[in-house]
Design an enzyme around this catalytic site. Structure first.
Site, PDB file in Angstrom:
ATOM      1  N   ASP A   1       0.702  -1.363  -0.005  1.00 49.57           N
ATOM      2  CA  ASP A   1      -0.051   0.408   0.048  1.00 49.57           C
ATOM      3  C   ASP A   1       1.447   1.397  -0.589  1.00 49.57           C
ATOM      4  OD1 ASP A   1      -2.993   1.160   0.098  1.00 49.57           O
ATOM      5  OD2 ASP A   1      -2.105   2.013   1.710  1.00 49.57           O
TER       6      ASP A   1
ATOM      7  N   TYR B   1      -1.384  11.514   2.124  1.00 46.09           N
ATOM      8  CA  TYR B   1      -2.638  11.769   0.399  1.00 46.09           C
ATOM      9  C   TYR B   1      -2.435  13.224   0.665  1.00 46.09           C
ATOM     10  CZ  TYR B   1      -4.581   7.300   1.314  1.00 46.09           C
ATOM     11  OH  TYR B   1      -4.442   5.754   1.360  1.00 46.09           O
TER      12      TYR B   1
ATOM     13  N   HIS C   1      -6.956  -7.002  -0.471  1.00 47.03           N
ATOM     14  CA  HIS C   1      -6.221  -5.706  -0.660  1.00 47.03           C
ATOM     15  C   HIS C   1      -5.023  -5.564   1.003  1.00 47.03           C
ATOM     16  CE1 HIS C   1      -4.394  -2.141  -0.912  1.00 47.03           C
ATOM     17  NE2 HIS C   1      -4.544  -1.626   0.876  1.00 47.03           N
TER      18      HIS C   1
END
Length: 317
Positions: free
Chosen positions: A101, A231, A296
């Site tokens: 990730d 982010y 995931h």
């Protein structure tokens, strides 16, 4: 758990918590969002049992590692700098690296900026993304998915934190860790990230209430802002890394993704992985593994298989 030890190391102007187990060549495990060193607990035990020294930090802004207050303290240069400083503090010139990730993103950049420090890389879920000089990444996501894409929603400081604060941390973490459906990526302001506080989340078989409690105890202490700031630096990273446009990843690489992982269904990604683009950008790519029926959080969902994949690859070097 199972002989894993913990300590704090001063790196790059912050105090970083690391978990360790075993002796031998070092494997550095780099976690994603919203996770911790704990995400690698199974692999640490497995690799330590096979003659390696497993080290997994809480990254900047997570868990028991410091969380600088400014969003601009979370650029890719800070994140890579933390890992390089950690290797320096441990007096290690070169290590194996395993990322997942956001940890995979940081690992790609570690290999690009300091390939001399990486013997080989096993990355999961997030493929290398060459810099597009024509458009900033958040702008690209907005064009593809609209304003309700979760990364677009993460951009406004404080707004998402306020949403998160309205529901329990445990419920929020369950929602993130258990997601499988594409609509999980699209979250309108009206719908919100947590949904109803009364929402029941059925845990997947690989995640226990004890696991959730551990994550919850750390995120209730640190909050989510540190992780969200990764982010919020996406466009800033794009600006700062212009000199590295077109640079290849030149370390040995194995890439693993689940066929049910939403990242594997991003438009264009399967062609990129399987039709030559990935190999062009990562010329020392050895293998792309697509695990069937896996989502995931594959390192937790299929811990033994992932540990075997890591060992099978790194023992070659």
């Amino acid at each position: 758990m199972e002989g894993i030890t913990h300590r704090t190391v001063a790196v790059n102007g912050i105090n970083m918590h690391i978990a360790e187990k075993g002796e031998g060549p070092m494997v550095l495990f780099v976690h994603g969002f919203p996770e911790l060193w704990y995400s690698w607990r199974h692999q640490m035990v497995a690799l330590a049992g096979r003659g390696y020294r497993a080290v997994a930090p809480d990254l900047r802004g997570y868990g028991d590692t410091d969380a600088p207050p400014s969003a601009t303290d979370y650029t890719i240069f800070h994140l890579v700098g933390d890992l390089v400083a950690l290797l320096d503090a441990l007096a290690l010139d070169q290590v194996f690296v395993v990322g997942h990730d956001w940890g995979a993103v940081v690992a790609w950049w570690l290999c690009m900026l300091r390939p001399d420090r990486v013997r080989a890389l096993v990355n999961m879920s997030v493929a290398f993304s060459p810099r597009n000089p024509a458009r900033r990444p958040v702008d690209s996501l907005r064009a593809l998915f609209g304003d309700d894409h979760y990364i677009c929603r993460f951009q406004e400081p404080g707004a998402v934190e306020a949403e998160f604060a309205r529901i329990s941390t445990a419920l929020l973490l369950k929602k993130f860790l258990a997601y499988r459906k594409p609509e999980a990526l699209l979250v309108s302001k009206e719908k919100g990230f947590g949904g109803s506080p009364d929402t029941e989340i059925t845990l997947p078989s690989w995640l226990t209430e004890e696991d959730v409690n551990y994550y919850t105890s750390k995120f209730e202490k640190s909050g989510f802002t540190g992780g969200l700031n990764y982010y919020r630096c996406l466009n800033l990273n794009w600006e700062l890394t212009a000199p590295w446009t077109g640079v290849q990843i030149k370390v040995p690489v194995k890439f693993i993704v689940g066929d049910l992982d939403l990242t594997y269904h991003t438009p264009g990604i399967q062609d990129y992985l399987h039709k030559g683009g990935f190999k062009r950008d990562v010329p020392f790519l050895h293998d792309v593994v697509v695990m069937q029926g896996v989502g995931h959080f594959l390192n937790q969902e299929k811990p033994h298989e992932i540990s075997d994949h890591i060992y099978e690859f790194i023992q070659k070097f």
